[in-house]
Write an enzyme that holds these catalytic residues in place. Structure first.
Site, PDB file in Angstrom:
ATOM      1  N   SER A   1      -3.807   8.058   3.093  1.00 48.32           N
ATOM      2  CA  SER A   1      -3.733   6.653   2.684  1.00 48.32           C
ATOM      3  C   SER A   1      -5.017   6.293   1.929  1.00 48.32           C
ATOM      4  CB  SER A   1      -3.548   5.734   3.906  1.00 48.32           C
ATOM      5  OG  SER A   1      -3.417   4.388   3.496  1.00 48.32           O
TER       6      SER A   1
ATOM      7  N   GLY B   1       1.028   3.265   1.914  1.00 50.64           N
ATOM      8  CA  GLY B   1       0.321   2.338   1.056  1.00 50.64           C
ATOM      9  C   GLY B   1      -0.574   1.393   1.819  1.00 50.64           C
ATOM     10  N   ASP B   2      -0.674   1.576   3.136  1.00 51.61           N
ATOM     11  CA  ASP B   2      -1.556   0.752   3.962  1.00 51.61           C
ATOM     12  C   ASP B   2      -1.956   1.609   5.162  1.00 51.61           C
ATOM     13  OD1 ASP B   2      -2.930  -1.446   5.115  1.00 51.61           O
ATOM     14  OD2 ASP B   2      -1.493  -2.852   4.285  1.00 51.61           O
ATOM     15  N   ASP B   3      -2.392   0.995   6.255  1.00 47.99           N
ATOM     16  CA  ASP B   3      -2.842   1.753   7.408  1.00 47.99           C
ATOM     17  C   ASP B   3      -1.738   2.672   7.926  1.00 47.99           C
ATOM     18  OD1 ASP B   3      -5.265   0.261   7.370  1.00 47.99           O
ATOM     19  OD2 ASP B   3      -4.279  -1.342   8.491  1.00 47.99           O
TER      20      ASP B   3
END
Length: 467
Positions: A283, A250-252
């Protein structure tokens, strides 16, 4: 005659083993595993009363087993074996010269009860919790000032059960920063391999102020809309190798960090000598590899090779701003494949969240020596958005042998550049004028680092198995 007696003895032992299994007597279990160190002593979590039913708390069992094995740290070290089952527990700390081994179908489940998560002091290079002032929740599996520690297995899983944290965060019901799933601080010689890390409450794998780290053969998974579930965050670390890793986040997928504004500048501990190989990232809302935004202690000598992004917002992204200070220099990437991206390349000099009002707004970050080569990208909305800082341009950018196929629905110009300087060679579509066009230039990629040559050993586990 001797061979006949050997057969009779073998049959006798087999029958005794079967009878022992029927009576529930522990049998001896053997298997091989790869480790930076092998262990002379081993126990099973079941030896300390562990029950893998997914409901019974095993907090005491984990604490007692690790405390027992800590006694052997100077006598060959210890291994804690976690067999198949669902092993619910609160947070626990590791020890030196120690291996945590998860067998196939073993799942360590983090408690959903926030009362099982104690508070910890903020990191000195951040000065406060990343999401809220003051303390932070302690990480689920944690170690500090450790030497020679391994978390590995045969495909087992560590499940952070992060949904409860994500919900509370979105609803503003947390007073402290969410916990990481696995974190090491001030540690040396760390191996994390052959496991799945699932649904972290916050950043998933966070080595910080540590060195000589090997992360191999991992799956790191979280829903693509889960908040800030970074995959791996090397933070003020030296000599780190990340290879053969698949991340859905959900992020890097990988976020390289080194402290936040004035706190990171004062602590002054960079991340350097980082190798990333054979990474696959999904992502849709973040980067395959991010450098920053917390990079105030510096980021230097990062090599990425044979990396693939699929349905990911951006490839390699540099995130910084005035007030950060620090530097990002000596970045090398080759062999990038990108499929369905918003940006293939993104550099952002205006990523401006700050820990408090005490940062120095005149602290200029230095971004230089960024080298990308041998790139294939398709279905891209924008080839590159390169935005430096007015009066503080990003310099020494090199992009060579890059073919970027644009999404036919894109209404943006392929490139947007401001306050950057560099060269480009063999790049399609043709980059902005700030990247001077050169013929037959190949961007540099340095010789291997010593961490790339570190070999794991062939170890053998021999311990009791409770059928």
């Amino acid at each position: 005659m001797r061979s006949i007696w050997c057969v009779i003895l073998g049959l006798f032992l087999l029958v005794r083993g079967i009878e022992g299994w029927k009576r529930g007597v522990p049998a001896v279990k053997f298997f091989e595993y790869a480790g930076i160190s092998c262990r002379a002593h081993s126990v099973s979590i079941e030896d300390f009363g562990g029950i893998g039913d997914g409901k019974t708390s095993n907090t005491r069992a984990f604490h007692d087993a690790i405390a027992h094995l800590a006694r052997f740290s100077d006598r060959g070290g210890g291994l804690l074996y976690v067999p198949a089952g669902r092993w619910l527990t609160a947070t626990f700390n590791l020890t030196s010269h120690f291996t945590l081994y998860l067998d196939k179908d073993a799942v360590i489940l983090a408690s959903k009860d926030i009362r099982d998560w104690p508070l910890a002091k903020p990191l000195p290079s951040y000065g406060r919790g990343r999401e809220a002032p003051g303390d932070r929740y302690a990480s689920f599996i944690f170690g500090t000032n450790l030497t020679d520690v391994i978390i590995t297995g045969n495909g087992g899983t560590i499940n952070g059960q992060g949904k409860v944290w994500w919900r509370k965060f979105r609803h503003g019901k947390l007073n402290y920063t969410r916990p990481h799933l696995v974190e090491f601080m001030y540690s040396n010689s760390v191996q994390i391999s052959n496991l799945t890390l699932l649904n972290s409450p916050f950043w998933t794998l966070h080595p910080v102020y540590s060195s000589n780290i090997i992360i191999q053969g991992m799956r790191i998974l979280a829903p693509v809309k889960s908040p800030n579930t970074d995959g791996i965050d090397p933070d003020s670390c030296t000599n780190t190798k990340i290879e053969d890793v698949h991340i859905v986040s959900g992020d890097d997928c990988i976020a390289v960090k080194s402290g936040w504004d004035e706190y990171g500048i004062q602590y002054g501990m960079p991340t350097k000598h980082l190798v990333i190989r054979r990474l696959t990232c999904i992502s849709p809302y973040s980067a395959m590899i991010a450098l920053g935004s917390e990079m105030s202690g510096g980021i230097e000598d990062v090599r990425a090779e044979d990396i693939t992004a699929i349905n990911t917002e951006s490839g390699i992204r540099i995130k910084t701003a005035m007030g950060r200070g620090g530097y990002v220099k000596g970045i090398y990437a080759k062999g990038m494949k990108m499929h369905t991206m918003k940006w293939a390349f993104w550099m952002n000099g205006n990523y401006g969240s700050h820990p408090d009002s005490h940062y120095n707004p005149k602290a200029r970050p230095v971004i230089q020596g960024i080298n990308y080569r041998d790139i294939m990208a398709e279905n891209v909305m924008m080839a590159g958005q390169l935005q430096g800082i007015s009066g503080d341009p990003f310099t020494g950018i090199c992009i060579s042998n890059a073919t970027i196929s644009m999404n036919p629905k894109s209404k943006e110009a392929p490139w947007s550049c401001m306050d950057v300087q560099g060269i480009a060679s063999g790049v399609t579509p043709r980059p902005c004028n700030e990247l001077i066009h050169k013929k037959a230039v190949t961007c540099v990629f340095p010789e291997p680092l010593p961490i790339e040559d570190v070999k794991v050993k062939r170890c053998v586990y021999k311990g009791k198995h409770h059928p």
